[in-house]
Scaffold this motif. Structure first.
Motif, PDB file in Angstrom:
ATOM      1  N   LEU A 249       6.731  10.668   0.735  1.00  0.00           N
ATOM      2  CA  LEU A 249       8.063  11.488   1.269  1.00  0.00           C
ATOM      3  C   LEU A 249       7.566  12.170   2.584  1.00  0.00           C
ATOM      4  CD1 LEU A 249       9.292  13.198  -2.126  1.00  0.00           C
ATOM      5  CD2 LEU A 249      10.168  11.003  -0.732  1.00  0.00           C
ATOM      6  N   GLU A 250       6.413  12.885   2.583  1.00  0.00           N
ATOM      7  CA  GLU A 250       6.065  13.528   3.904  1.00  0.00           C
ATOM      8  C   GLU A 250       5.943  12.485   5.011  1.00  0.00           C
ATOM      9  OE1 GLU A 250       5.005  16.212   6.696  1.00  0.00           O
ATOM     10  OE2 GLU A 250       5.771  16.713   4.709  1.00  0.00           O
ATOM     11  N   ALA A 251       5.264  11.573   4.659  1.00  0.00           N
ATOM     12  CA  ALA A 251       5.071  10.572   6.032  1.00  0.00           C
ATOM     13  C   ALA A 251       6.541   9.985   6.197  1.00  0.00           C
ATOM     14  CB  ALA A 251       4.317   9.213   5.354  1.00  0.00           C
ATOM     15  N   ALA A 252       7.583   9.592   5.208  1.00  0.00           N
ATOM     16  CA  ALA A 252       8.738   9.212   5.520  1.00  0.00           C
ATOM     17  C   ALA A 252       9.391  10.099   6.224  1.00  0.00           C
ATOM     18  CB  ALA A 252       9.357   8.672   4.295  1.00  0.00           C
ATOM     19  N   ARG A 253       9.584  11.367   6.140  1.00  0.00           N
ATOM     20  CA  ARG A 253      10.077  12.603   6.911  1.00  0.00           C
ATOM     21  C   ARG A 253       9.450  12.474   8.222  1.00  0.00           C
ATOM     22  NH1 ARG A 253       9.634  17.822   8.293  1.00  0.00           N
ATOM     23  NH2 ARG A 253       7.470  17.604   7.479  1.00  0.00           N
ATOM     24  N   ARG A 254       8.197  12.605   8.293  1.00  0.00           N
ATOM     25  CA  ARG A 254       7.449  12.716   9.730  1.00  0.00           C
ATOM     26  C   ARG A 254       8.099  11.418  10.386  1.00  0.00           C
ATOM     27  NH1 ARG A 254       3.318  13.145   7.786  1.00  0.00           N
ATOM     28  NH2 ARG A 254       2.397  11.053   8.101  1.00  0.00           N
ATOM     29  N   THR A 255       8.165  10.027   9.910  1.00  0.00           N
ATOM     30  CA  THR A 255       8.477   8.975  10.989  1.00  0.00           C
ATOM     31  C   THR A 255       9.945   8.952  11.108  1.00  0.00           C
ATOM     32  OG1 THR A 255       6.872   7.859   9.671  1.00  0.00           O
ATOM     33  CG2 THR A 255       8.597   6.574  10.578  1.00  0.00           C
ATOM     34  N   LEU A 256      10.747   9.653  10.287  1.00  0.00           N
ATOM     35  CA  LEU A 256      12.187   9.743  10.400  1.00  0.00           C
ATOM     36  C   LEU A 256      12.420  10.547  11.565  1.00  0.00           C
ATOM     37  CD1 LEU A 256      13.710   9.471   6.859  1.00  0.00           C
ATOM     38  CD2 LEU A 256      14.155   7.765   8.788  1.00  0.00           C
ATOM     39  N   LYS A 257      11.939  11.646  11.491  1.00  0.00           N
ATOM     40  CA  LYS A 257      11.974  12.839  12.632  1.00  0.00           C
ATOM     41  C   LYS A 257      11.580  12.204  13.900  1.00  0.00           C
ATOM     42  CE  LYS A 257      12.229  17.214  10.391  1.00  0.00           C
ATOM     43  NZ  LYS A 257      11.602  18.670  10.317  1.00  0.00           N
TER      44      LYS A 257
ATOM     45  N   ALA B 219      13.678  -2.476   7.820  1.00  0.00           N
ATOM     46  CA  ALA B 219      12.667  -3.109   7.748  1.00  0.00           C
ATOM     47  C   ALA B 219      11.520  -2.565   8.631  1.00  0.00           C
ATOM     48  CB  ALA B 219      12.867  -4.708   8.031  1.00  0.00           C
ATOM     49  N   ASP B 220      11.997  -2.262   9.579  1.00  0.00           N
ATOM     50  CA  ASP B 220      10.788  -1.764  10.813  1.00  0.00           C
ATOM     51  C   ASP B 220      10.432  -0.083  10.125  1.00  0.00           C
ATOM     52  OD1 ASP B 220       9.653  -1.540  13.407  1.00  0.00           O
ATOM     53  OD2 ASP B 220      11.085   0.196  13.807  1.00  0.00           O
ATOM     54  N   LEU B 221      11.339   0.552   9.561  1.00  0.00           N
ATOM     55  CA  LEU B 221      11.051   1.755   8.987  1.00  0.00           C
ATOM     56  C   LEU B 221       9.777   1.559   7.774  1.00  0.00           C
ATOM     57  CD1 LEU B 221      11.055   4.864   8.507  1.00  0.00           C
ATOM     58  CD2 LEU B 221      13.284   4.453   7.164  1.00  0.00           C
ATOM     59  N   ALA B 222      10.198   0.416   6.867  1.00  0.00           N
ATOM     60  CA  ALA B 222       9.376   0.148   5.904  1.00  0.00           C
ATOM     61  C   ALA B 222       8.003  -0.331   6.471  1.00  0.00           C
ATOM     62  CB  ALA B 222       9.750  -0.886   5.028  1.00  0.00           C
ATOM     63  N   TYR B 223       7.840  -1.098   7.339  1.00  0.00           N
ATOM     64  CA  TYR B 223       6.532  -1.310   8.204  1.00  0.00           C
ATOM     65  C   TYR B 223       5.814  -0.307   8.728  1.00  0.00           C
ATOM     66  CZ  TYR B 223       3.233  -3.672  11.181  1.00  0.00           C
ATOM     67  OH  TYR B 223       2.128  -4.318  11.993  1.00  0.00           O
ATOM     68  N   ALA B 224       6.767   0.755   9.460  1.00  0.00           N
ATOM     69  CA  ALA B 224       5.862   2.147   9.810  1.00  0.00           C
ATOM     70  C   ALA B 224       5.363   2.920   8.623  1.00  0.00           C
ATOM     71  CB  ALA B 224       7.056   2.694  10.500  1.00  0.00           C
ATOM     72  N   LEU B 225       5.828   2.821   7.467  1.00  0.00           N
ATOM     73  CA  LEU B 225       5.271   3.417   6.687  1.00  0.00           C
ATOM     74  C   LEU B 225       3.942   2.865   5.894  1.00  0.00           C
ATOM     75  CD1 LEU B 225       8.743   4.837   4.679  1.00  0.00           C
ATOM     76  CD2 LEU B 225       6.986   6.183   5.946  1.00  0.00           C
ATOM     77  N   GLN B 226       3.837   1.528   6.013  1.00  0.00           N
ATOM     78  CA  GLN B 226       2.580   1.007   5.333  1.00  0.00           C
ATOM     79  C   GLN B 226       1.494   1.579   5.472  1.00  0.00           C
ATOM     80  OE1 GLN B 226       2.764  -2.007   3.330  1.00  0.00           O
ATOM     81  NE2 GLN B 226       5.063  -1.189   3.535  1.00  0.00           N
ATOM     82  N   PRO B 227       1.012   2.149   6.696  1.00  0.00           N
ATOM     83  CA  PRO B 227      -0.199   2.945   6.714  1.00  0.00           C
ATOM     84  C   PRO B 227      -0.196   3.988   5.921  1.00  0.00           C
ATOM     85  CG  PRO B 227       0.518   2.323   8.774  1.00  0.00           C
ATOM     86  CD  PRO B 227       1.797   2.164   8.106  1.00  0.00           C
ATOM     87  N   ASP B 228       0.766   4.892   5.409  1.00  0.00           N
ATOM     88  CA  ASP B 228       0.543   6.084   4.674  1.00  0.00           C
ATOM     89  C   ASP B 228       1.131   5.635   3.140  1.00  0.00           C
ATOM     90  OD1 ASP B 228       0.161   8.306   6.556  1.00  0.00           O
ATOM     91  OD2 ASP B 228       1.964   7.328   7.277  1.00  0.00           O
ATOM     92  N   ALA B 229       1.763   4.378   2.948  1.00  0.00           N
ATOM     93  CA  ALA B 229       2.257   4.027   1.621  1.00  0.00           C
ATOM     94  C   ALA B 229       1.916   2.481   1.435  1.00  0.00           C
ATOM     95  CB  ALA B 229       3.491   4.362   1.259  1.00  0.00           C
ATOM     96  N   PRO B 230       0.568   2.262   1.422  1.00  0.00           N
ATOM     97  CA  PRO B 230       0.257   0.780   1.453  1.00  0.00           C
ATOM     98  C   PRO B 230       0.564   0.106   0.076  1.00  0.00           C
ATOM     99  CG  PRO B 230      -1.601   1.873   1.215  1.00  0.00           C
ATOM    100  CD  PRO B 230      -0.601   2.932   1.593  1.00  0.00           C
TER     101      PRO B 230
END
Length: 581
Positions: A164-172, A530-541
């Motif tokens: 969740l923290e990684a998702a919030r940071r990426t979305l911001k 899909a781009d957001l899911a790819y960006a989350l892969q390092p923090d949520a593999p």
């Protein structure tokens, strides 16, 4: 990891997630109560609907068509009178309908005011609703994210809080407004779409206001000036003048100018012979109380801006210079007389010379009038005709027909300075034939009976100008630019919401779900997800099995325990708001 897209609408389990993606008011199918108040409320709702606003805008555009096709009294009253004389049936009908003064007619003003009220009634509630949306947070995620048009899920060994923290940071970083609600991050982006929509409609109001200001406080006048003559911006100096209802003639800006020289050149060979190449009025002007003079040039579509007024160059022609002596030998008239072109290509022109102060050789009053034709390049040699073959002053000729008697200038009735009233005049005759003479520059025409003479001294050029004071132009320009920007924002910016949920699965492995919802269907939303899911892969593999392979993720089956209620909403919301235009 799997992803899907769906275009289902009207799903009740979206709840607040699908609400308020648009500032369009909900349509309520309720009949008004019988009575004045009910009908007044119904009429107001209809008037302030966007549908009626568009209809009124179309009617306003349609109503402006007659103003460009039918002669208007405010522009050319002479043409209006000619139209009425030529059309015995249409003339009175158009007059009753206000077709000769469209923009000040009752029906056009009614459409204009109704459109103005309708736009204001549309914008005010939508603006407050939009402000409320900006101050509120994005709604929480629905229970079943699989119902949303764009969806993706996978399993990861990362902790839910870390995801969740990684998702919030990426979305911001992608300029989403975010906040955490329970086990999900709620985010929203694209507010500029609604801001652009509101800006477009506000800009329409600004342009309507600018149009009203321009019509009520405008002034416009025409002036014909020969070379060497000048103009001062006062009411008595105009040849014709019209203004808006609220314009005060005391507010005329203090300025003036003199036409020093008019320059006109023409193509002399080839298929474009006679085509104008240069049209320029060289002037000396002053502005304000100091009266400091400046020199400049006025060209077609290049007006002179003086004190908020604009001086436009409209047309030009020739003004033969003549000297008139009466029967006593006294010079009773001397100067240039503007002749109006009858042939705009080669400037075959006609005009009159009026001499009200002439006398006979016996000292009796004898007003003189001359009807004439002028050609800058004479081409009728041997044919007995008077016409020009080129617009420049190559071989000027002046032909005059002389009259005497009463010009009618003492009657107090207005006269056209370019026409000769021959009702009370007698034409001079010589040997029983009407007396007329063609003259070259420097020649003199002597009148019969010793009543005087007229000499063709030379030729000056004249130019006609329009002096226009049009307030509200800058306001209209700003409104037009704002309307284009607002329209571009409402067309090209997509408002959408994205939720990222991370919860522990039955086996202790975290399940990540991502879903998105847009105001309208767009193929870019799944791509962005899909781009957001790819960006989350390092923090949520993605999690791997014991044999080292990533398991195939599947969309979770609907849980029979899940109700149609969203996890963060106390009441149902209409999910169709998410796709409402």
């Amino acid at each position: 990891m799997t992803a899907k897209t769906d275009t289902r609408e009207n799903e009740p389990d979206l709840g607040a997630a699908g609400s308020q993606l648009s500032t369009a008011p909900k349509e309520e199918l309720s009949l008004p109560s019988l009575g004045p108040i009910g009908w007044a409320r119904w009429f107001w709702r209809q008037l302030t609907s966007m549908r009626v606003a568009l209809i009124l805008l179309f009617l306003l555009s349609l109503g402006a068509v007659p103003g460009s096709l039918i002669p208007q009294t405010s522009i050319n009253p002479v043409k209006v009178d000619e139209f009425k004389k030529q059309h015995d049936i249409l003339g009175p009908l158009y007059d009753k309908l206000g077709m000769f003064h469209v923009y000040s007619s009752v029906w056009f003003s009614a459409i204009y005011l109704l459109l103005f009220i309708s736009l204001i009634g549309c914008i005010i509630p939508r603006t407050w609703q939009f402000v409320g949306q900006l101050r509120s947070r994005p709604p929480g995620a629905p229970r079943r994210l699989t119902r949303l048009p764009a969806y993706a899920t996978w399993r990861t060994t990362a902790e839910p809080e870390q995801v969740l923290e990684a998702a919030r940071r990426t979305l911001k970083k992608r300029r989403f407004r975010t906040h955490v609600v329970g086990s999900a991050v709620a985010s929203e982006k694209g507010y500029l779409r609604e801001a652009g929509n509101l800006l477009f409609h506000i800009a329409l109001i600004v342009m309507l206001v600018a149009f009203a200001v321009g019509q009520l406080w405008k002034s416009e006048g025409g002036k014909l000036i020969a070379e060497g003559d000048g103009f001062s911006n006062s009411l008595t100096q105009f040849d014709d003048f019209k203004s808006g209802s609220f314009f005060d003639t005391d507010d005329l800006a203090p300025f003036g100018f003199q036409l020093d020289k008019f320059v006109a050149t023409y193509e002399r060979s080839g298929p474009q012979t006679g085509t104008p190449r240069v049209f320029r009025a060289d002037v000396t002007y002053f502005s304000g109380a100091d009266g400091k003079e400046h020199k400049t040039s006025i060209k077609v579509n290049e007006p002179l801006d003086i004190g908020g007024d604009r001086v436009y160059l409209l047309s030009h022609g020739y003004a033969p210079e003549v000297t008139v002596k009466d029967g006593t030998g006294k010079v009773v008239y001397e100067g240039a007389v503007p002749f109006l072109p009858q042939d705009q290509k080669n400037f075959t022109s006609s005009g009159v010379v009026k001499v009200p102060g002439a006398k006979t050789k016996d000292g009796k009053k004898n007003q003189l009038g001359f009807q004439g034709f002028f050609v800058p390049t004479f081409g009728g040699k041997g044919s007995g005709s008077m016409f020009s073959v080129f617009p420049a002053l190559d071989n000027p000729r002046l032909t005059l027909t002389a009259y005497h008697g009463d010009l009618g200038v003492d009657s107090g009735l207005p006269q056209n300075v370019y026409q000769l009233e021959t009702k009370n005049l007698k034409q001079y005759k010589k040997d029983g034939a009407p007396f007329a003479q063609m003259m070259e520059q420097g020649q003199t025409m002597k009148l019969p009976n010793g009543d005087g003479s007229i000499r063709f001294d030379g030729v000056k050029q004249w130019a006609s100008f329009t002096i226009s004071h049009q307030p509200g132009n800058e306001l209209a320009l700003g409104g037009a630019v704002a309307a284009l920007l607002g329209l571009a924002a409402s067309l090209f910016i997509q408002r959408r919401r994205v939720w990222v949920r991370a919860e522990p699965g039955p086996d202790g492995v975290t399940v990540v779900e991502i879903a998105g919802l847009g105001r309208s269907e767009s193929p870019k939303l799944p791509e962005e997800l899909a781009d957001l899911a790819y960006a989350l892969q390092p923090d949520a593999p993605q999690a791997v099995d014991e044999d080292g392979e990533k398991p195939a993720s599947t969309s979770p089956a609907p849980d029979s325990e899940d109700s149609a209620e969203p996890s963060d909403s106390a009441g149902n919301a209409d999910p169709s708001e998410g796709a409402r235009a």
